[in-house]
Design a protein around this motif. Sequence first.
Motif, PDB file in Angstrom:
ATOM      1  N   UNK A 186      14.822  -0.819   8.340  1.00 29.81           N
ATOM      2  CA  UNK A 186      16.112  -0.149   8.230  1.00 29.81           C
ATOM      3  C   UNK A 186      16.326   0.380   6.813  1.00 29.81           C
ATOM      4  N   UNK A 187      16.008  -0.442   5.821  1.00 29.57           N
ATOM      5  CA  UNK A 187      16.172  -0.036   4.425  1.00 29.57           C
ATOM      6  C   UNK A 187      15.255   1.138   4.090  1.00 29.57           C
ATOM      7  N   UNK A 188      14.001   1.079   4.537  1.00 28.43           N
ATOM      8  CA  UNK A 188      13.039   2.132   4.228  1.00 28.43           C
ATOM      9  C   UNK A 188      13.451   3.461   4.846  1.00 28.43           C
ATOM     10  N   UNK A 189      13.879   3.441   6.116  1.00 28.23           N
ATOM     11  CA  UNK A 189      14.310   4.676   6.784  1.00 28.23           C
ATOM     12  C   UNK A 189      15.589   5.220   6.153  1.00 28.23           C
TER      13      UNK A 189
ATOM     14  N   UNK B 251       0.820  -1.209   0.000  1.00 28.07           N
ATOM     15  CA  UNK B 251       0.000   0.000   0.000  1.00 28.07           C
ATOM     16  C   UNK B 251       0.853   1.259   0.000  1.00 28.07           C
ATOM     17  N   UNK B 252       1.908   1.274   0.813  1.00 25.97           N
ATOM     18  CA  UNK B 252       2.815   2.427   0.830  1.00 25.97           C
ATOM     19  C   UNK B 252       3.509   2.598  -0.525  1.00 25.97           C
ATOM     20  N   UNK B 253       3.941   1.483  -1.105  1.00 21.95           N
ATOM     21  CA  UNK B 253       4.613   1.555  -2.402  1.00 21.95           C
ATOM     22  C   UNK B 253       3.666   2.056  -3.493  1.00 21.95           C
ATOM     23  N   UNK B 254       2.393   1.652  -3.419  1.00 19.16           N
ATOM     24  CA  UNK B 254       1.420   2.123  -4.403  1.00 19.16           C
ATOM     25  C   UNK B 254       1.198   3.630  -4.288  1.00 19.16           C
ATOM     26  N   UNK B 255       1.194   4.163  -3.065  1.00 19.03           N
ATOM     27  CA  UNK B 255       1.071   5.610  -2.896  1.00 19.03           C
ATOM     28  C   UNK B 255       2.274   6.330  -3.506  1.00 19.03           C
ATOM     29  N   UNK B 256       3.465   5.745  -3.302  1.00 16.62           N
ATOM     30  CA  UNK B 256       4.670   6.358  -3.867  1.00 16.62           C
ATOM     31  C   UNK B 256       4.602   6.383  -5.392  1.00 16.62           C
ATOM     32  N   UNK B 257       4.171   5.268  -5.994  1.00 19.01           N
ATOM     33  CA  UNK B 257       4.082   5.223  -7.453  1.00 19.01           C
ATOM     34  C   UNK B 257       2.924   6.079  -7.966  1.00 19.01           C
ATOM     35  N   UNK B 258       1.874   6.240  -7.162  1.00 17.48           N
ATOM     36  CA  UNK B 258       0.773   7.116  -7.560  1.00 17.48           C
ATOM     37  C   UNK B 258       1.274   8.539  -7.771  1.00 17.48           C
ATOM     38  N   UNK B 259       2.207   8.980  -6.915  1.00 18.12           N
ATOM     39  CA  UNK B 259       2.784  10.314  -7.067  1.00 18.12           C
ATOM     40  C   UNK B 259       3.578  10.418  -8.366  1.00 18.12           C
ATOM     41  N   UNK B 260       4.208   9.311  -8.743  1.00 19.96           N
ATOM     42  CA  UNK B 260       4.973   9.317  -9.993  1.00 19.96           C
ATOM     43  C   UNK B 260       4.053   9.564 -11.184  1.00 19.96           C
TER      44      UNK B 260
ATOM     45  N   UNK C 258       8.474  11.410   3.389  1.00 19.63           N
ATOM     46  CA  UNK C 258       7.470  11.150   4.431  1.00 19.63           C
ATOM     47  C   UNK C 258       6.915   9.738   4.295  1.00 19.63           C
ATOM     48  N   UNK C 259       6.592   9.313   3.072  1.00 20.72           N
ATOM     49  CA  UNK C 259       6.008   7.984   2.855  1.00 20.72           C
ATOM     50  C   UNK C 259       6.951   6.876   3.304  1.00 20.72           C
ATOM     51  N   UNK C 260       8.226   6.955   2.900  1.00 17.94           N
ATOM     52  CA  UNK C 260       9.155   5.877   3.247  1.00 17.94           C
ATOM     53  C   UNK C 260       9.561   5.942   4.730  1.00 17.94           C
ATOM     54  N   UNK C 261       9.511   7.128   5.320  1.00 18.73           N
ATOM     55  CA  UNK C 261       9.747   7.218   6.763  1.00 18.73           C
ATOM     56  C   UNK C 261       8.585   6.576   7.527  1.00 18.73           C
ATOM     57  N   UNK C 262       7.344   6.850   7.114  1.00 15.96           N
ATOM     58  CA  UNK C 262       6.172   6.235   7.745  1.00 15.96           C
ATOM     59  C   UNK C 262       6.185   4.720   7.572  1.00 15.96           C
ATOM     60  N   UNK C 263       6.616   4.253   6.383  1.00 11.14           N
ATOM     61  CA  UNK C 263       6.719   2.813   6.160  1.00 11.14           C
ATOM     62  C   UNK C 263       7.726   2.205   7.131  1.00 11.14           C
ATOM     63  N   UNK C 264       8.849   2.888   7.344  1.00 10.55           N
ATOM     64  CA  UNK C 264       9.837   2.398   8.299  1.00 10.55           C
ATOM     65  C   UNK C 264       9.287   2.311   9.707  1.00 10.55           C
ATOM     66  N   UNK C 265       8.565   3.348  10.128  1.00  6.35           N
ATOM     67  CA  UNK C 265       7.964   3.341  11.468  1.00  6.35           C
ATOM     68  C   UNK C 265       6.898   2.253  11.590  1.00  6.35           C
ATOM     69  N   UNK C 266       6.141   2.017  10.503  1.00  5.35           N
ATOM     70  CA  UNK C 266       5.144   0.945  10.534  1.00  5.35           C
ATOM     71  C   UNK C 266       5.814  -0.412  10.713  1.00  5.35           C
ATOM     72  N   UNK C 267       6.885  -0.644   9.968  1.00  3.10           N
ATOM     73  CA  UNK C 267       7.582  -1.929  10.057  1.00  3.10           C
ATOM     74  C   UNK C 267       8.203  -2.141  11.432  1.00  3.10           C
ATOM     75  N   UNK C 268       8.504  -1.058  12.125  1.00  5.07           N
ATOM     76  CA  UNK C 268       9.022  -1.165  13.494  1.00  5.07           C
ATOM     77  C   UNK C 268       7.909  -1.297  14.526  1.00  5.07           C
ATOM     78  N   UNK C 269       6.647  -1.284  14.052  1.00  8.51           N
ATOM     79  CA  UNK C 269       5.521  -1.459  14.963  1.00  8.51           C
ATOM     80  C   UNK C 269       5.044  -0.190  15.623  1.00  8.51           C
ATOM     81  N   UNK C 270       5.494   0.971  15.154  1.00  5.99           N
ATOM     82  CA  UNK C 270       5.092   2.236  15.772  1.00  5.99           C
ATOM     83  C   UNK C 270       3.760   2.747  15.238  1.00  5.99           C
TER      84      UNK C 270
END
Length: 685
Positions: free
Chosen positions: A502-505, A435-444, A469-481
């Motif tokens: 780690x990769x996303x952040x 879902x996060x990746x789709x939002x990123x590509x939607x901007x493209x 912002x999108x990839x930072x939020x994805x990183x926080x989501x993957x960390x359970x925040x």
Amino acid sequence: MKKILSICLLLIAVVAQAQIQEPVKFKSELKTLSAGEAEIVFTAAIDKGWHVYSTDLGDGGPISATFNVEKISGATVVGKLQPKGKEIASYDKLFEMNVRYFESTAQFVQKLKLTGGDYQVQGFLEFGACNDENCLPPTQVEFDFTGKAEAAKGAVAATPADKTTAPVAETKPEDQPATQAEAPADAASATVIGGADGPTNVDVMENIDLWKPVISDLQSFGETTSQEDMSWFYIFITGFLGGLLALFTPCVWPIIPMTVSFFLKRSKDKKKGIRDAWTYGASIVVIYVTLGLAITLIFGASALNALSTNAVFNILFCLMLVVFAASFFGAFELTLPSKWSNAVDSKAEATSGLLSIFLMAFTLSLVSFSCTGPIIGFLLVQVSTTGSVVAPAIGMLGFAIALALPFTLFALFPSWLKSMPKSGGWMNVIKVTLGFLELAFALKFLSVADLAYGWRILDRETFLALWIVLFALLGFYLLGKIKFPHDDDDTKVGVGRFFMALFSLAFAVYMVPGLWGAPLKAVSAFAPPMQTQDFNLYNNEVHAKFDDYDLGMEYARQHGKPVMLDFTGYGCVNCRKMELAVWTDSKVSDIINNDYVLITLYVDNKTPLTEPVKVVENGRERTLRTVGDKWSYLQRVKFGANAQPFYVLINNEGRPLNKSYSYDEDIPKYIEFLQTGLENYKKGK
């Protein structure tokens, strides 16, 4: 001086045409329409992979086709030059504008009004042509039609034998000399001609020694070969990776053990069960490859290419990706009508044999649509830009093989099913990540529409800020925040999930310098062009010291430096790509700025010369009218090439220091090209 020029130019023999490209061949003819009306028709045959630009494209873009009259009597021009045939319209990201062009064939028509009596129409058609790697300079097709129009009937007497149509002039573009075989043995030369006293403009060659041909010298170094086309392999791998992503979604993964167990248990014969599983996998491949072929056959390869860069289509696709992303986040469920899958499922139960297995595979395709749909859609849009008929089918082949692989592998090795990870919360993590990746590509996709309409709401720094912002939020989501509706309450983070975070952040942090103008090569294919950046502190750019060959060479002699000639064009797409992707490298820019005298020569520079200059090139007469014509002429007669980008390293006397270099974004290769030239210059070669 005039005699010296004539003698020197007579010595310029273009005996090697290895790099002269002739992808467009024009035919011109004068046709009678009615009494007092006629038209000049230009018809082009265009080689595969090349395209010719249409008329009235506007400033700041590629070379438009134009009709130019030098001498006219007994006739007047009516209206503008009109393009005819199958014109393709698309948005060009580099020029930030819509362009129109022709492939395979093109036709341009200019109407005339004949006033009666003798007439003469002399001039030239100018056009621009490009392929995926380079462009031709502004190319001219000269014409000269004479005849007599009867005042009463308005019939055109082109020749005594033909009273209705002027002779057809089979004309090769002026910027593309005849090959050695076609040119007369005593005419394979380039000569300035003018009035009785010699050339009309001696400024064409201020230093005759610097204009001497060096084609044989370049060949002694060995010229670059064409790059291997890896596009089909790339498309297949992209599709395969998309299939792997779809495999680990909640729509597909839970179905694997159930389907494999069904095939193994439905028959007492284990071999037949394995064969059924293989048939099931093959059916998946057939279904998705058929989908790719059907899309191409329905829309056509060129239509898909135009559609992929269409502003309205990109807005709709952006909205579709946003809707799918919201569904993946848990806002709602997107499914096809249940009666569709139920109908196919019931048909599968009512039949037997291969048809039953095929219908089961078709049911899987329908049931998994909510997870596979966005991936398939994005893949098809990307591959459609290639303009290839088979590209969508190749992409779907890779996708289907990845999707079908586990069904056949688990059927061959049933014991693997026990070690297969169970469905659970980890699958929702993958779904939300998509879902996060789709939002990123939607901007493209939104960025393409933004550039087309000139809204300027998604400039480069705005785009990058949203991606950060999108990839930072994805990183926080993957960390359970951050939690979404379908996430488990378990707050433990596995090792794999931690590394993904780690990769996303890290990727988000990597993009931060781009807000101040850093090139960010990893996202250059997605982000808007650097020209849209409002705030740019990045100054590691390469700027030419001279845009005049003779002046630049004089400076190089005075300072004892080698020269890098950059034959380019304002309308050259791949020239800009090289400048942004290669010249911005710190080592490349350091070598060019400090060790070479860079002379950039625009072959489409429209600044007129003091006076037009006629030259004979390979036994054919042509006219140099602009500064761009002059530099294009230099590139042809001295280096035997006519496509851009074209880079060549020479010493103070105009002799090459290395083989030439064209479009290739391999930075280490470009650095080697520059360093080899420096080494040869120091050796005095």
